[in-house]
Enzyme design. Structure first.
Site, short mmCIF file in Angstrom:
data_model
loop_
_atom_site.label_atom_id
_atom_site.label_comp_id
_atom_site.label_asym_id
_atom_site.label_seq_id
_atom_site.Cartn_x
_atom_site.Cartn_y
_atom_site.Cartn_z
N HIS A 1 -6.77 -3.73 0.83
CA HIS A 1 -6.36 -3.41 -0.55
C HIS A 1 -7.58 -2.81 -1.25
O HIS A 1 -8.11 -1.79 -0.83
CB HIS A 1 -5.85 -4.71 -1.19
CG HIS A 1 -5.15 -4.58 -2.51
ND1 HIS A 1 -4.80 -3.39 -3.08
CD2 HIS A 1 -4.72 -5.55 -3.38
CE1 HIS A 1 -4.18 -3.62 -4.24
NE2 HIS A 1 -4.13 -4.92 -4.45
N HIS B 1 -0.86 4.17 3.28
CA HIS B 1 -0.45 3.37 2.12
C HIS B 1 0.93 2.84 2.37
O HIS B 1 1.77 3.52 2.97
CB HIS B 1 -0.45 4.25 0.86
CG HIS B 1 -0.48 3.45 -0.40
ND1 HIS B 1 0.64 2.92 -0.95
CD2 HIS B 1 -1.52 3.07 -1.18
CE1 HIS B 1 0.30 2.25 -2.04
NE2 HIS B 1 -1.00 2.31 -2.20
N ASP C 1 -8.78 5.31 -2.38
CA ASP C 1 -10.09 4.77 -2.01
C ASP C 1 -10.91 5.71 -1.13
O ASP C 1 -12.08 5.45 -0.88
CB ASP C 1 -9.92 3.44 -1.25
CG ASP C 1 -9.43 2.35 -2.18
OD1 ASP C 1 -9.91 2.31 -3.32
OD2 ASP C 1 -8.56 1.56 -1.77
N1 CMC Z 1 -5.56 4.27 10.39
C1 CMC Z 1 -4.91 4.38 11.57
N2 CMC Z 1 -3.63 4.01 11.72
C2 CMC Z 1 -2.97 3.54 10.66
C3 CMC Z 1 -3.58 3.42 9.40
C4 CMC Z 1 -4.93 3.81 9.29
N3 CMC Z 1 -5.58 3.72 8.13
N4 CMC Z 1 -2.71 2.90 8.51
C5 CMC Z 1 -1.58 2.72 9.19
N5 CMC Z 1 -1.73 3.10 10.49
C6 CMC Z 1 -0.71 3.12 11.52
C7 CMC Z 1 -0.46 1.73 12.07
O1 CMC Z 1 -1.28 1.46 13.17
C8 CMC Z 1 1.00 1.81 12.42
O2 CMC Z 1 1.12 2.53 13.62
P1 CMC Z 1 2.26 2.11 14.71
O3 CMC Z 1 3.56 2.42 14.04
O4 CMC Z 1 1.97 2.96 15.89
O5 CMC Z 1 2.06 0.64 14.97
C9 CMC Z 1 1.60 2.68 11.32
O6 CMC Z 1 0.51 3.53 10.91
C10 CMC Z 1 2.13 1.90 10.14
O7 CMC Z 1 1.11 1.01 9.70
P2 CMC Z 1 1.38 -0.36 8.93
O8 CMC Z 1 0.20 -1.24 9.12
O9 CMC Z 1 2.72 -0.88 9.34
O10 CMC Z 1 1.50 0.14 7.44
P3 CMC Z 1 1.46 -0.80 6.17
O11 CMC Z 1 2.31 -0.15 5.15
O12 CMC Z 1 1.76 -2.21 6.52
O13 CMC Z 1 -0.08 -0.75 5.75
C11 CMC Z 1 -2.13 -0.15 4.70
C12 CMC Z 1 -0.60 -0.03 4.67
C13 CMC Z 1 -2.69 0.45 3.43
C14 CMC Z 1 -2.52 -1.64 4.76
C15 CMC Z 1 -2.67 0.60 5.96
O14 CMC Z 1 -2.30 1.96 5.90
C16 CMC Z 1 -4.18 0.46 6.12
O15 CMC Z 1 -4.64 -0.53 6.68
N6 CMC Z 1 -4.97 1.46 5.62
C17 CMC Z 1 -6.41 1.37 5.65
C18 CMC Z 1 -6.90 0.49 4.52
C19 CMC Z 1 -6.82 1.18 3.17
O16 CMC Z 1 -7.25 2.33 3.01
N7 CMC Z 1 -6.30 0.45 2.17
C20 CMC Z 1 -6.24 0.95 0.81
C21 CMC Z 1 -4.84 1.13 0.33
S1 CMC Z 1 -4.77 2.14 -1.16
C22 CMC Z 1 -5.55 1.23 -2.38
C23 CMC Z 1 -4.80 0.02 -2.76
O17 CMC Z 1 -3.68 0.13 -3.26
O18 CMC Z 1 -5.37 -1.07 -2.60
#
Ligand code: CMC
Length: 427
Positions: free
Chosen positions: A267, A306, A362
């Protein structure tokens, strides 16, 4: 034509009509679906709340697939260009932008609350010099609860607004004191002649000069970043705020809890994680190998992806412009080239395209903060200060919500059935 959904239970052959309101069905209507009369009834199951609206809100409108973000109906791009952070706080709290007189009175009201109780300084000086600023921020905000016991009267709208103004006024002071403490520098008292961000920069950076005047472009850049971070509907930390406040806990401990949720690297902690990542990559030539590791699932590309945006995060676009303006004053952060190469390669790569992974807010913000002289560990605090406005506006909305209930989800229990504790199990 009535807005209903017909559900057929193939276990029993029975059909149920459930109402559709604003495009949603109420999960409580599923309870009538039973096999036996004495069944509990059906629940919806949604770990991580991927498809559950937890409340009705009128504050922030987010269309993830279209990359749209609006506060009270106003597009984020227009607010960033034409408004200022304190007016945006007014908008979030009150539903409308202030007129000129209201804006001045509001700024004065907030400014009135920038000082901290002297005992807070004592508390903060107890932390080690290397204490993480988010730990200090969370603890100090929680401690404010003990200074304002009247804040427990959360059912009184006036009391609520007073605490909200206090928190907006005091969070920059807490953040700057945490920084000064980590550097062994004397605390700088607020200068109420300065703007909200101008005063924050003053409390951060003033040394021996009689008056600190931040560069207007940096003061404005920080103000724009604060506008962009002010609210983002029912994200992890805002949901934490609503969850905690639903037990009628006071706003200081509730904001502290929300800030704790923000701290995590998935986050608000992502801005710090992005900078760590860019430093680790170090050079453009190392970008492809790093991207490969992300594709292999070994790493996550921080600042990418996201839960809600499946398109370019509109805030990231604005942050990129702000970065250019800041670098004109501070000089270019050399890591920007690594970031841009990372973005270029990722946006062309099938892995990221297929999963709709774009830069989020971010991705570039840490580079700006670093260029402005903020230590990396303080980046998430720079997210928490403006997001406090969002948490508080969502809290005030919750407390006035006719559907207000304490948050208490159900679970899908799949553990052991009833069994007896064996005789003599313990030594
Ligand atoms: N790098 C590589 N792969 C990713 C990433 C990433 N940053 N984010 C998602 N994926 C992949 C993930 O591995 C999955 O692949 P598969 O379908 O093959 O298993 C797919 O994309 C969907 O990911 P998810 O984890 O189910 O997506 P989510 O909606 O649960 O997670 C998130 C959202 C923000 C936690 C995630 O994208 C992430 O960890 N991003 C990096 C951390 C980040 O930048 N966070 C800041 C968010 S914006 C500011 C805020 O609001 O706080």
């Amino acid at each position: 034509m009535s807005d209903t959904l017909t559900i057929k239970d193939n276990r029993t052959g029975k059909e149920y009509d459930v109402d559709i309101v604003d495009g949603n069905i109420s999960a409580m209507q599923l309870r009538q679906i039973k096999v036996q009369d004495d069944d509990f009834g059906m629940m919806s199951y949604d770990p991580g709340y991927l498809n559950t609206a937890s409340c009705t809100s009128r504050i922030t409108d987010l269309h993830g697939s279209k990359g749209i973000l609006r506060y009270r109906g106003y597009p984020i791009e227009q607010l960033a260009a034409k408004s200022n952070f304190l007016d945006v706080v007014y908008l979030l709290f009150n539903g409308e932008l202030p007129n000129k007189t209201e804006s001045q009175a509001w700024a004065e009201r907030i400014t009135h609350h920038t000082m901290l109780h002297e005992k807070t300084k004592k508390l903060m000086s107890g932390f080690n010099y290397d204490a993480h600023p988010m730990g200090v921020f969370i603890s100090t905000v929680a401690a404010l609860s003990t200074f304002y016991p009247e804040s427990k009267d959360v059912d009184d709208a006036e009391v609520r607004m007073l605490q909200a103004c206090r928190l907006i006024g005091k969070t920059p002071t807490i953040a700057s004191y945490a920084y000064r403490n980590s550097r062994g520098l004397p605390y700088i008292y607020p200068d109420n002649e300065l703007s909200y961000t101008g005063n924050f920069l003053n409390m951060m950076y003033r040394m021996v000069e009689p008056r600190y005047q931040a560069h207007p472009a940096l003061e404005r850049a920080l103000d724009v970043l604060f506008i962009l971070h002010a609210d983002h509907e029912q994200n992890c930390s805002t949901s934490a705020m609503r969850n905690i406040a639903s037990s009628k806990a006071d706003p200081y401990v509730s904001v502290a809890g929300a800030a704790a949720a923000l701290y995590g690297p998935s986050h608000g902690g992502a801005n710090e994680a992005v900078l760590n990542m860019l430093r680790e990559i170090g050079d453009i030539k190392n970008v492809p190998a790093y991207v490969d590791k992300c594709k292999d699932g070994e790493l996550r590309l921080m600042g990418f992806g996201h839960r809600v945006y499946k398109n370019y995060d509109p805030r990231a676009r604005i942050v990129k412009d702000v970065a250019d303006e800041v670098f004109e004053v501070t000089g270019k952060n050399p890591l920007i080239d690594v970031a841009m190469e990372l973005e270029r390669i990722a946006l062309e790569d099938e892995y990221f395209v297929k999963r709709n992974l774009y830069p989020n807010v971010d991705f570039y913000s840490g580079l700006i903060y670093e260029a402005m002289g903020f230590p990396m560990e303080a980046f998430t605090v720079l997210f928490a200060i403006p997001r406090t406005a969002g948490w508080l506006s969502q809290w005030m909305e919750l407390m006035d919500d006719p559907e207000f209930r304490i948050t208490r989800p159900r679970q899908n229990y799949q553990g052991q059935g009833a069994r007896d504790v064996p005789d003599g199990y313990a030594s």
